[in-house]
Design an enzyme around this catalytic site. Structure first.
Site, PDB file in Angstrom:
ATOM      1  CG  ASP A 198       1.925  12.492  41.026  1.00 32.09           C
ATOM      2  OD1 ASP A 198       2.200  13.334  41.897  1.00 32.09           O
ATOM      3  OD2 ASP A 198       1.681  12.796  39.841  1.00 32.09           O
TER       4      ASP A 198
ATOM      5  CE1 TYR B 181      -0.088  16.600  32.584  1.00 35.12           C
ATOM      6  CE2 TYR B 181      -2.365  16.552  33.339  1.00 35.12           C
ATOM      7  CZ  TYR B 181      -1.158  15.905  33.110  1.00 35.12           C
ATOM      8  OH  TYR B 181      -1.033  14.570  33.401  1.00 35.12           O
TER       9      TYR B 181
ATOM     10  CG  LEU C 112      -6.976  10.967  38.369  1.00 30.93           C
ATOM     11  CD1 LEU C 112      -6.148  10.159  37.416  1.00 30.93           C
ATOM     12  CD2 LEU C 112      -7.873  10.035  39.208  1.00 30.93           C
ATOM     13  CG  ASN C 113      -1.083  11.226  37.853  1.00 25.85           C
ATOM     14  OD1 ASN C 113      -1.961  11.028  37.036  1.00 25.85           O
ATOM     15  ND2 ASN C 113      -0.231  12.229  37.759  1.00 25.85           N
TER      16      ASN C 113
ATOM     17  CG  ASP D 195      -1.179  16.591  42.342  1.00 26.29           C
ATOM     18  OD1 ASP D 195      -2.372  16.760  42.029  1.00 26.29           O
ATOM     19  OD2 ASP D 195      -0.635  17.183  43.296  1.00 26.29           O
TER      20      ASP D 195
END
Length: 311
Positions: free
Chosen positions: A255, A84, A31-32, A29
């Site tokens: 995000d 994930y 990082l996005n 999240d």
């Protein structure tokens, strides 16, 4: 130019591909949000821990290619990043499956380098983290990070907190509620949603949910394509523009909203204009699979600036 730091975890992303296969990418999240902030012209560093493996090398190379700073990325010998998998339904709604219990990022708040990392936060204009960030650390780690955020806020650094909530990441809901309250208290800007807050406070109205957010500036994204913005004691409803393409995957919708909102605020837009910018970018992102859309698909950046952001 404003300097921003995003704190959290990047994982290996597996998303559906034709023939029942999965394609591999990277995401997480915060990082996005860091990637989208960098694409929107905001100088952004990512703060995390990774392993010393080839996949972690690929992650770092990818972040550098996106213009995300890596000076505060810590590498841990013998550790690996988490994984994930995304599953989407016919409407593009996503479900996540995680394998992250031994991921390197979980150790970030308990390393010999931790104190220096936390001291470095004072050098930014804005620090961004999420509830997922807080969920990957133990109780002592969360306390250490929140204390550092209190300190830098007193020194003029703004803090933005995203309520991205995953129930599996918390020992129980009461702990999550307590940590959310602590994060709201330290944040200048809270980016919330009914999707995140209703599992914690079931059945509450929009007004009641917003009342739980102690942050002076708050955005509550609604189930429908709209949000409620609260700033300077006033609330405004902001509706998203209708989508011109079909929703494919809602991964990173929040995000990307956060990135566009914060970029607009750092650029001088008021909260309502910033929310419109957030809805615009999120409305593009959901029309592509995975967390990070092709650079060529990015909409024109920027919301019109009407006033400078107050601290």
């Amino acid at each position: 130019m404003a300097r921003t730091a995003c704190i959290g975890e990047c994982m290996i992303e597996l998303k559906p591909a034709p023939g029942g296969l999965y394609s591999r990418g990277f995401g997480g999240d915060t990082l996005n949000t860091a990637v989208y902030l960098a694409r929107l012209g905001i100088q952004t560093d990512y703060i995390t821990a990774l392993g010393d493996d080839s996949l972690s090398d690929e992650m770092i190379a990818g972040w550098q290619a996106e213009g995300v700073g890596i000076a505060t990325v810590t590498r841990l010998k013998g550790r690996l990043p988490g994984i994930y998998l995304i599953e989407t339904d016919a409407r593009g709604e996503r479900k996540f499956f995680h394998w992250r219990e031994s991921a390197a990022a979980r150790q970030l708040m308990s390393l010999p380098e931790t104190e220096a990392i936390l001291e470095s936060l004072a050098g930014y204009d804005l620090v961004y983290l999420s509830a997922i960030t807080l969920s990957i650390y133990d109780e002592d780690g969360r306390a250490r990070l929140l204390s550092a955020l209190h300190d830098i806020r007193r020194r003029g650094v703004r803090v933005a907190f995203d309520t991205n909530f995953r129930a599996r990441g918390w020992p129980d809901l009461e702990i999550a509620r307590r940590v959310f309250a602590q994060a709201f208290a330290v944040a200048d800007i809270a980016l919330a949603s009914t999707e995140d807050l209703l599992p914690l406070w079931p059945g509450e109205s929009h007004d009641a949910l917003l009342a739980r957010v102690a942050s002076p500036e708050a955005v509550l994204k609604l189930a429908e394509p709209a949000s409620i913005v609260r700033c300077d004691g006033k609330t405004h409803e902001v509706r998203a523009e209708p989508l011109t393409n079909s929703v494919v995957d809602t991964t990173a919708a929040g995000d990307s909203f956060a990135a566009a909102y914060l970029a607009a605020r750092l650029g001088g837009a008021d909260p309502v204009e910033a929310a419109r910018a957030g809805h615009r970018l999120a409305g593009v992102v959901v029309c592509y699979p995975g967390a990070i859309i092709p650079r060529s698909a990015m909409p024109p950046s920027g919301a019109p600036a009407s006033r400078k952001v107050s601290k």
